[in-house]
Motif scaffolding. Structure first.
Motif, mmCIF file in Angstrom:
data_model
loop_
_atom_site.group_PDB
_atom_site.id
_atom_site.type_symbol
_atom_site.label_atom_id
_atom_site.label_comp_id
_atom_site.label_asym_id
_atom_site.label_seq_id
_atom_site.Cartn_x
_atom_site.Cartn_y
_atom_site.Cartn_z
ATOM 1 N N LEU A 292 0.809 -1.217 0.000
ATOM 2 C CA LEU A 292 0.000 0.000 0.000
ATOM 3 C C LEU A 292 0.840 1.264 0.000
ATOM 4 O O LEU A 292 0.480 2.257 -0.634
ATOM 5 C CB LEU A 292 -0.932 0.021 1.216
ATOM 6 N N PHE A 293 1.955 1.245 0.718
ATOM 7 C CA PHE A 293 2.797 2.431 0.853
ATOM 8 C C PHE A 293 3.963 2.312 -0.122
ATOM 9 O O PHE A 293 4.914 1.578 0.129
ATOM 10 C CB PHE A 293 3.310 2.556 2.285
ATOM 11 N N THR A 294 3.897 3.044 -1.230
ATOM 12 C CA THR A 294 4.900 2.898 -2.274
ATOM 13 C C THR A 294 6.113 3.775 -1.990
ATOM 14 O O THR A 294 6.046 4.738 -1.217
ATOM 15 C CB THR A 294 4.315 3.268 -3.648
ATOM 16 N N VAL A 295 7.217 3.474 -2.665
ATOM 17 C CA VAL A 295 8.460 4.210 -2.435
ATOM 18 C C VAL A 295 8.369 5.651 -2.918
ATOM 19 O O VAL A 295 9.133 6.514 -2.472
ATOM 20 C CB VAL A 295 9.645 3.494 -3.115
ATOM 21 N N ASN A 296 7.468 5.949 -3.844
ATOM 22 C CA ASN A 296 7.348 7.322 -4.353
ATOM 23 C C ASN A 296 6.272 8.134 -3.642
ATOM 24 O O ASN A 296 5.858 9.187 -4.111
ATOM 25 C CB ASN A 296 7.067 7.311 -5.864
ATOM 26 N N GLY A 297 5.821 7.645 -2.483
ATOM 27 C CA GLY A 297 4.913 8.436 -1.659
ATOM 28 C C GLY A 297 3.439 8.251 -1.946
ATOM 29 O O GLY A 297 2.596 8.874 -1.295
ATOM 30 N N ILE A 298 3.085 7.402 -2.898
ATOM 31 C CA ILE A 298 1.680 7.120 -3.178
ATOM 32 C C ILE A 298 1.155 6.121 -2.145
ATOM 33 O O ILE A 298 1.812 5.123 -1.848
ATOM 34 C CB ILE A 298 1.501 6.555 -4.599
ATOM 35 N N ILE A 299 -0.013 6.408 -1.589
ATOM 36 C CA ILE A 299 -0.678 5.465 -0.692
ATOM 37 C C ILE A 299 -1.847 4.880 -1.462
ATOM 38 O O ILE A 299 -2.821 5.562 -1.762
ATOM 39 C CB ILE A 299 -1.190 6.147 0.600
ATOM 40 N N ARG A 300 -1.743 3.611 -1.834
ATOM 41 C CA ARG A 300 -2.739 3.011 -2.716
ATOM 42 C C ARG A 300 -4.105 2.887 -2.048
ATOM 43 O O ARG A 300 -4.216 2.810 -0.825
ATOM 44 C CB ARG A 300 -2.269 1.631 -3.172
ATOM 45 N N ALA A 301 -5.124 2.861 -2.874
ATOM 46 C CA ALA A 301 -6.481 2.603 -2.388
ATOM 47 C C ALA A 301 -6.542 1.173 -1.851
ATOM 48 O O ALA A 301 -5.912 0.259 -2.398
ATOM 49 C CB ALA A 301 -7.480 2.798 -3.518
ATOM 50 N N SER A 302 -7.307 0.961 -0.779
ATOM 51 C CA SER A 302 -7.302 -0.341 -0.109
ATOM 52 C C SER A 302 -8.713 -0.863 0.104
ATOM 53 O O SER A 302 -9.685 -0.105 0.098
ATOM 54 C CB SER A 302 -6.580 -0.237 1.240
ATOM 55 N N VAL A 303 -8.791 -2.168 0.294
ATOM 56 C CA VAL A 303 -10.053 -2.838 0.602
ATOM 57 C C VAL A 303 -9.957 -3.396 2.014
ATOM 58 O O VAL A 303 -9.049 -4.174 2.323
ATOM 59 C CB VAL A 303 -10.349 -3.982 -0.387
ATOM 60 N N LEU A 304 -10.887 -2.972 2.870
ATOM 61 C CA LEU A 304 -10.960 -3.531 4.211
ATOM 62 C C LEU A 304 -11.853 -4.762 4.194
ATOM 63 O O LEU A 304 -12.992 -4.704 3.736
ATOM 64 C CB LEU A 304 -11.529 -2.515 5.194
ATOM 65 N N VAL A 305 -11.332 -5.872 4.679
ATOM 66 C CA VAL A 305 -12.089 -7.112 4.834
ATOM 67 C C VAL A 305 -11.977 -7.511 6.299
ATOM 68 O O VAL A 305 -10.866 -7.660 6.821
ATOM 69 C CB VAL A 305 -11.545 -8.230 3.920
ATOM 70 N N ASP A 306 -13.122 -7.626 6.961
ATOM 71 C CA ASP A 306 -13.152 -7.833 8.401
ATOM 72 C C ASP A 306 -12.333 -6.768 9.125
ATOM 73 O O ASP A 306 -11.646 -7.036 10.108
ATOM 74 C CB ASP A 306 -12.646 -9.231 8.770
ATOM 75 N N GLY A 307 -12.393 -5.548 8.600
ATOM 76 C CA GLY A 307 -11.812 -4.405 9.289
ATOM 77 C C GLY A 307 -10.368 -4.108 9.014
ATOM 78 O O GLY A 307 -9.854 -3.090 9.483
ATOM 79 N N VAL A 308 -9.667 -4.957 8.274
ATOM 80 C CA VAL A 308 -8.250 -4.721 8.007
ATOM 81 C C VAL A 308 -7.992 -4.731 6.505
ATOM 82 O O VAL A 308 -8.736 -5.335 5.730
ATOM 83 C CB VAL A 308 -7.355 -5.764 8.707
ATOM 84 N N ALA A 309 -6.911 -4.063 6.104
ATOM 85 C CA ALA A 309 -6.579 -3.959 4.676
ATOM 86 C C ALA A 309 -6.105 -5.319 4.165
ATOM 87 O O ALA A 309 -5.080 -5.836 4.611
ATOM 88 C CB ALA A 309 -5.504 -2.906 4.465
ATOM 89 N N ARG A 310 -6.865 -5.864 3.213
ATOM 90 C CA ARG A 310 -6.535 -7.188 2.663
ATOM 91 C C ARG A 310 -6.303 -7.147 1.159
ATOM 92 O O ARG A 310 -5.971 -8.169 0.562
ATOM 93 C CB ARG A 310 -7.686 -8.165 2.962
ATOM 94 N N ALA A 311 -6.486 -5.973 0.537
ATOM 95 C CA ALA A 311 -6.312 -5.869 -0.915
ATOM 96 C C ALA A 311 -6.159 -4.406 -1.279
ATOM 97 O O ALA A 311 -6.514 -3.506 -0.504
ATOM 98 C CB ALA A 311 -7.510 -6.474 -1.653
ATOM 99 N N SER A 312 -5.625 -4.171 -2.462
ATOM 100 C CA SER A 312 -5.631 -2.833 -3.051
ATOM 101 C C SER A 312 -6.594 -2.839 -4.231
ATOM 102 O O SER A 312 -7.005 -3.901 -4.715
ATOM 103 C CB SER A 312 -4.227 -2.425 -3.507
ATOM 104 N N TRP A 313 -6.979 -1.649 -4.698
ATOM 105 C CA TRP A 313 -7.908 -1.581 -5.825
ATOM 106 C C TRP A 313 -7.604 -0.367 -6.685
ATOM 107 O O TRP A 313 -7.008 0.610 -6.237
ATOM 108 C CB TRP A 313 -9.365 -1.559 -5.366
ATOM 109 N N LYS A 314 -8.053 -0.447 -7.938
ATOM 110 C CA LYS A 314 -7.897 0.665 -8.869
ATOM 111 C C LYS A 314 -8.963 0.544 -9.944
ATOM 112 O O LYS A 314 -9.276 -0.565 -10.401
ATOM 113 C CB LYS A 314 -6.499 0.637 -9.507
ATOM 114 N N ILE A 315 -9.531 1.670 -10.348
ATOM 115 C CA ILE A 315 -10.504 1.690 -11.451
ATOM 116 C C ILE A 315 -9.828 2.281 -12.678
ATOM 117 O O ILE A 315 -9.233 3.361 -12.617
ATOM 118 C CB ILE A 315 -11.759 2.507 -11.089
ATOM 119 N N THR A 316 -9.890 1.560 -13.780
ATOM 120 C CA THR A 316 -9.406 2.062 -15.059
ATOM 121 C C THR A 316 -10.565 2.081 -16.044
ATOM 122 O O THR A 316 -11.521 1.313 -15.908
ATOM 123 C CB THR A 316 -8.270 1.183 -15.613
ATOM 124 N N GLU A 317 -10.491 2.972 -17.015
ATOM 125 C CA GLU A 317 -11.544 3.046 -18.028
ATOM 126 C C GLU A 317 -10.919 2.920 -19.410
ATOM 127 O O GLU A 317 -10.012 3.685 -19.757
ATOM 128 C CB GLU A 317 -12.322 4.358 -17.916
#
Length: 371
Positions: A292-317
């Motif tokens: 989630l925490f990238t070396v260039n300072g981007i904090i990726r979007a995350s999915v909480l499952v049972d209250g904790v981050a278990r995945a990242s997500w991104k929408i592309t078109e």
């Protein structure tokens, strides 16, 4: 002294962050409840409110921006936050010492060669004459002080003036360069006279507690808050975590039963839930932080499952022909294997996210295999 295990801390945090159930609050009420939302990218707060509020629509936040009910400016951790107009005026004086410390760390040499007050006065005159985009502001500062570092000049003005980014920047469906003026000019009101951090610390505990002093300092960027917490001591309740660290909280703040279920929630990039603790293990396992925490300072979007981050997500078109909308694809990257029930819940909430983010486009969900 009562010990709160990590599950208890997780559920308390989700409750404060409006993530155990969608709340029936206005967007303005939610922004104030959360003590602002990190907004260095213009649109993540829309998703952050959608995932927390019942019936939230983008126009509600857009209208608040246009009508000056909320603003975007550098606050906690010297990063751009979306806050109410009232919190802009109240919080900025409290955080000013941190902003100045950050400036000195980055530009000590340039500061020694400048009359800072002159730079600030010149910058104020420029942006209060009319809002100016940062490119123009930097050019005019360089014309006045040729040969000096452009970014240093801009950072001096940004540090000593509460520069708000004005619409159409961050208005849903619009685009625009960062264009700034002072908060006083934009809101027609002065900054608060008090710079005492006590009320801000209590606000943090209400939105993020129970928490350590180090957690409050991580969220705000301020230092030496132990003495503030000690001063507030009679108004606080004290706990310990499983590692023996001292936690502080408001006496009547909600601390749900650790067994209460937590629904799947999609958090946007840079969500403050992930950025506001010195020890963030209550919501992100240490082994998953690099995802989630990238070396260039981007904090990726995350999915909480049972209250904790278990995945990242991104929408592309994808691109489509003239007059047609391309396919909106939600790509979900789990960090670990999800059960069949968890996959179903993630896909159901993902479909709701797509309906919010791209209502006029055909939708597709891709669940990548875990690494």
């Amino acid at each position: 002294m009562t010990v709160l295990d990590i599950r208890a801390l997780n559920r308390a945090t989700l409750e404060r962050q409006l993530l155990l159930r969608r709340a029936s609050l206005t967007a303005l009420e939610a922004v104030e409840r959360l003590v602002g939302m990190q907004a260095q990218a213009p649109f993540p707060p829309y998703t952050g409110l959608w995932t927390r509020l019942s019936g939230f629509q983008p126009d509600e936040l857009s209208k608040l921006l246009i009508d000056r009910g909320v603003v975007r400016l550098a606050l906690m951790r010297s990063t751009v936050h979306l806050v109410s107009a009232a919190d802009c005026l109240a919080l900025r004086p409290v955080l000013q010492p941190m902003l100045e410390r950050t400036l000195r760390a980055a530009h000590a040499g340039q500061l020694a060669a400048l009359d800072v007050e002159e730079v600030v006065a010149f910058g104020r005159a420029l942006v209060e004459e009319r809002p100016r985009d940062t490119g123009e502001l930097g050019r005019l500062l360089m014309e006045r002080w040729p040969g000096l570092d452009r970014q240093a000049l801009l950072n001096i003005v940004r540090t000593y003036l509460p520069l708000v980014q004005v619409p159409p920047r961050a208005v849903w469906g619009k685009s625009g360069r960062p264009t700034v003026t002072t908060a006083e000019s934009w809101l027609g009101r002065p900054m608060a006279s008090s710079a005492a951090p006590d009320a801000m610390v209590l606000r943090y505990l209400s939105a993020f507690g129970p928490a350590t002093v180090a957690d409050v300092q991580k969220w705000s960027g301020l230092t030496r808050l132990q003495e503030v917490v000690e001063r507030l001591g009679p108004a606080l309740r004290v706990f310990r975590d499983e590692r023996g660290a001292t936690l502080y909280d408001l006496p009547d703040a909600p601390r749900p039963d650790p067994g209460v279920p937590a629904p799947v929630r999609f958090l946007p990039e840079f969500d403050n839930l992930l950025l506001s603790y010195a020890d963030g293990s209550r919501v992100v396992a240490a082994e998953h932080r690099p995802a989630l925490f990238t070396v260039n300072g981007i904090i990726r979007a995350s999915v909480l499952v049972d209250g904790v981050a278990r995945a990242s997500w991104k929408i592309t078109e994808s691109r489509a022909g003239k007059g047609a909308r391309g396919m909106a694809r939600l790509v979900i990257q789990p960090f670990t294997r999800l059960s069949a029930g968890e996959v179903s819940a993630v896909q159901d909430e993902g479909a709701r996210l797509l309906a919010f983010s791209a209502p006029d486009a055909p939708h597709e969900i891709e669940l990548a295999p875990p690494p």
